[in-house]
Design a protein around this motif. Structure first.
Motif, PDB file in Angstrom:
ATOM      1  N   LYS A   1     -65.024  17.789  22.898  1.00  0.00           N
ATOM      2  CA  LYS A   1     -64.697  16.966  23.620  1.00  0.00           C
ATOM      3  C   LYS A   1     -64.961  15.561  23.420  1.00  0.00           C
ATOM      4  O   LYS A   1     -64.126  14.662  23.508  1.00  0.00           O
TER       5      LYS A   1
ATOM      6  N   LEU B   1     -58.574  20.013  24.582  1.00  0.00           N
ATOM      7  CA  LEU B   1     -57.744  19.996  25.823  1.00  0.00           C
ATOM      8  C   LEU B   1     -58.217  19.077  26.735  1.00  0.00           C
ATOM      9  O   LEU B   1     -57.648  18.223  27.552  1.00  0.00           O
ATOM     10  N   GLN B   2     -59.408  19.334  27.170  1.00  0.00           N
ATOM     11  CA  GLN B   2     -59.917  18.729  28.242  1.00  0.00           C
ATOM     12  C   GLN B   2     -59.993  17.128  28.249  1.00  0.00           C
ATOM     13  O   GLN B   2     -59.845  16.249  28.949  1.00  0.00           O
TER      14      GLN B   2
ATOM     15  N   VAL C   1     -57.847  15.497  26.234  1.00  0.00           N
ATOM     16  CA  VAL C   1     -56.464  14.953  26.342  1.00  0.00           C
ATOM     17  C   VAL C   1     -56.156  14.926  27.643  1.00  0.00           C
ATOM     18  O   VAL C   1     -55.541  13.701  27.817  1.00  0.00           O
ATOM     19  N   GLU C   2     -56.431  15.672  28.255  1.00  0.00           N
ATOM     20  CA  GLU C   2     -56.130  15.472  29.890  1.00  0.00           C
ATOM     21  C   GLU C   2     -56.848  14.362  30.668  1.00  0.00           C
ATOM     22  O   GLU C   2     -55.851  13.611  31.360  1.00  0.00           O
ATOM     23  N   GLU C   3     -58.091  14.376  30.314  1.00  0.00           N
ATOM     24  CA  GLU C   3     -58.825  13.172  30.867  1.00  0.00           C
ATOM     25  C   GLU C   3     -58.409  11.771  30.509  1.00  0.00           C
ATOM     26  O   GLU C   3     -58.330  10.835  31.240  1.00  0.00           O
ATOM     27  N   SER C   4     -57.728  11.880  29.100  1.00  0.00           N
ATOM     28  CA  SER C   4     -57.371  10.511  28.716  1.00  0.00           C
ATOM     29  C   SER C   4     -56.114   9.912  29.550  1.00  0.00           C
ATOM     30  O   SER C   4     -55.817   8.787  29.392  1.00  0.00           O
ATOM     31  N   GLY C   5     -55.362  10.849  29.851  1.00  0.00           N
ATOM     32  CA  GLY C   5     -53.786  10.584  30.576  1.00  0.00           C
ATOM     33  C   GLY C   5     -53.082   9.913  29.653  1.00  0.00           C
ATOM     34  O   GLY C   5     -51.953   9.498  30.030  1.00  0.00           O
TER      35      GLY C   5
ATOM     36  N   ASP D   1     -50.302  10.537  26.318  1.00  0.00           N
ATOM     37  CA  ASP D   1     -49.499  11.652  25.403  1.00  0.00           C
ATOM     38  C   ASP D   1     -49.918  11.935  24.162  1.00  0.00           C
ATOM     39  O   ASP D   1     -49.561  11.545  22.957  1.00  0.00           O
TER      40      ASP D   1
ATOM     41  N   THR E   1     -51.809  18.461  20.270  1.00  0.00           N
ATOM     42  CA  THR E   1     -52.629  19.055  19.568  1.00  0.00           C
ATOM     43  C   THR E   1     -52.365  20.233  18.827  1.00  0.00           C
ATOM     44  O   THR E   1     -51.173  20.842  18.997  1.00  0.00           O
TER      45      THR E   1
ATOM     46  N   ASP F   1     -51.698  25.050  27.143  1.00  0.00           N
ATOM     47  CA  ASP F   1     -51.629  23.532  27.597  1.00  0.00           C
ATOM     48  C   ASP F   1     -50.193  23.046  26.940  1.00  0.00           C
ATOM     49  O   ASP F   1     -49.816  23.429  25.901  1.00  0.00           O
TER      50      ASP F   1
ATOM     51  N   SER G   1     -49.617  20.243  25.875  1.00  0.00           N
ATOM     52  CA  SER G   1     -49.832  19.415  24.626  1.00  0.00           C
ATOM     53  C   SER G   1     -50.137  20.130  23.225  1.00  0.00           C
ATOM     54  O   SER G   1     -49.996  19.460  22.124  1.00  0.00           O
TER      55      SER G   1
END
Length: 166
Positions: free
Chosen positions: A39, A65-66, A68-72, A74, A77, A88, A90
């Motif tokens: 992460k 994946l976490q 990517v999600e936390e970054s907001g 696009d 992966t 996910d 992504s």
């Protein structure tokens, strides 16, 4: 680990063959299963402008994946070995190696006498039952690019394999 660095080399070659202007960055976290380190590495790559992350990880992949999600952002992966498309949106796809199928082919070649003698035999992309890149649903329109790059890499043959004599 040679297969890991070879995978990284192959991914870099594929990126450069697709678009030589794309900046390729590689990070090794030292543990395939450490989700927290994965992460942190992914978050740093995203902060540096990464739009695609090829994460050669096992249990550490959820950390990517976490991030990517936390970054907001696009960010897409990819992952080797495990089919994770449903985990996910992504995830573009995954590479796989079917070792069991490879062993069956080797045994069959030995039994029928078709195994090359006196030269190394490399197994992989020439047989999609052994090794391939699988796109996740929603990314099928990129199949032509995947097929073209696979053919180019397969055409290199032994050029990507290490010299067994050192």
């Amino acid at each position: 680990i040679p297969p890991t660095t070879q995978s990284d080399d192959a991914m870099q070659a594929a990126v450069e063959a697709t678009d030589p202007d794309v900046e390729y960055v590689s990070t090794i976290v030292g543990n395939f299963n450490d989700a927290e380190r994965a992460k942190e590495a992914a978050a740093a790559q995203i902060a540096g402008g990464a739009d695609v992350i090829y994460a050669l990880l096992d249990a550490g992949y959820p950390g990517v994946l976490q991030a990517v999600e936390e970054s907001g952002q696009d960010v897409l992966t990819m992952n080797p070995i495990f089919p994770r498309c449903e985990e996910d949106p992504s995830i573009v796809g995954y590479t796989y190696l079917n070792s069991a199928r490879m062993v069956v082919d080797i045994v069959q070649q030995f039994e029928d006498g078709s195994m090359p003698q006196g030269e190394p035999r490399f197994y992989g992309l020439e047989n999609p039952d052994i090794q391939a890149y699988v796109l996740c649903p929603g990314f099928e329109d990129h199949q032509g690019t995947v097929d073209d790059l696979t053919a180019q890499i397969d055409g290199l043959g032994c050029a990507l394999a290490p010299d067994p004599t050192g």
